[in-house]
Design a protein around this motif. Structure first.
Motif: not given
Length: 332
Positions: A191-205, A228-239
């Protein structure tokens, strides 16, 4: 390390950090400090992990916390979006930061790990890195950015203090129960479907990668003398499509995923909200969620890449490890 206190410790990330520290013999005792009890889907050695009922919105002075602490992790926050009024994010996330830092000073703990968010960057199709200027558009993002500044002020007040700030994207894995879990289940149950967002990138990990980066950052990138040390946590953002394809690959299934016009779904969500809101009925179909599904969070792990952090997981291997841990999450 002898003792770690995790504020917001019974949550998804806090529970995984506790397991990581104990299973790798990095801590003798971990205290999960939270207003919610320990989750039933996590099993801890009660001789090494304990619980303390703590509300970070009020000054922290509790008999059930250790008098001496080696590491504090501050994960306590109001974060679900939508789900709260704008003022609620500030009323928890700012006093929480103040009170945790004050307690750290009180017990003489010189090391804090703080989870912020990628929300301070704001939504954008353009790539964002740690060098990008934060432009939060939500109360959650604004409150997290302000909480970062509170922790930074704590560290700068004494240069021997050590601070790690991580800005995670969507964190997924065993026990998440959020957006990626819903995507996996919806894909497998057809029951998952796309709504014009196939290529939308969602940063995550993957959550296990996240806690590994925390320990790496604290011990490899923050000097023992302070800093101190600041960084983003994500893999290369998947679509979104890559998340779907990885789900099918790991589950060993083939799925046809249809597309529905975005405008039609958005109009429908407004109608649903108009009917349910007067009666106080909660529903996952909301205009805010629908809009989020088509907006990219293209946040890059620039610092992790530059500092040559050795990533352990790809999207596919992370999903496979998750499936191995919690097969029920992956039932078709």
């Amino acid at each position: 390390m002898k003792t770690c206190v995790i504020f917001g410790g019974t949550g998804f990330i806090g529970s995984h950090l506790a397991l990581y520290l104990i299973n790798n013999q990095l801590a003798d005792h971990v205290v999960l400090a939270d207003i919610k009890p320990i989750r039933s889907d996590f099993t801890f050695d009660s001789s090494k992990v304990s619980y303390a009922n703590i509300d970070v919105r009020t000054p922290i002075s509790a008999w059930n916390l250790p008098a001496s602490v080696d590491l504090i992790a501050n994960f306590a926050a109001v974060h679900r979006e939508p789900g709260h009024e704008s003022h609620e994010y500030y009323e928890t996330n700012l006093p929480g930061a103040d009170n945790v830092c004050a307690w750290a000073e009180k017990v003489g703990c010189n090391s804090i790990i703080f989870t912020s968010s990628i929300a301070p960057y704001g939504p954008s199709e353009a790539e964002k890195t740690e060098e990008s200027i934060p432009t939060p558009v939500s109360a959650y993002g604004g409150s997290k950015l302000a909480a970062e500044k509170i922790h930074m002020a704590w560290q700068k007040a004494d240069q021997t203090r050590r601070l790690v700030i991580v800005r995670p994207g969507v964190v997924f894995g065993p026990g998440e129960g959020g957006n990626v879990t819903r995507l996996v289940k919806a894909t497998l149950k057809r029951y998952f479907f796309y709504m014009g967002n196939r290529s939308t990138r969602k940063s995550g990990g993957y959550v296990k990668e996240l806690v590994n980066t925390m320990w790496w950052a604290l011990n490899e990138k923050v000097p023992a003398t302070g800093g101190s040390f600041l960084y983003n946590f994500t893999m290369k953002p998947p679509s979104v499509e890559e998340y779907v394809n990885a789900t099918c690959q790991v589950a060993g299934v083939s799925r046809f995923v249809p597309s529905i016009p975005y405008r039609l779904l958005l109009i429908g969500s407004y109608l649903v909200e108009a009917v349910t809101r007067p009666f106080g009925i909660s529903t996952p179909i909301s205009p805010v969620r629908i809009k989020k599904l088509v907006r990219s969070n293209n946040i890059q792990p620039y610092v992790l890449t530059k500092e040559k952090y050795p990533f352990k997981y790809t999207l596919e291997t992370a999903f496979a490890d998750w499936k191995n841990d919690r097969p029920n999450d992956w039932k078709a």
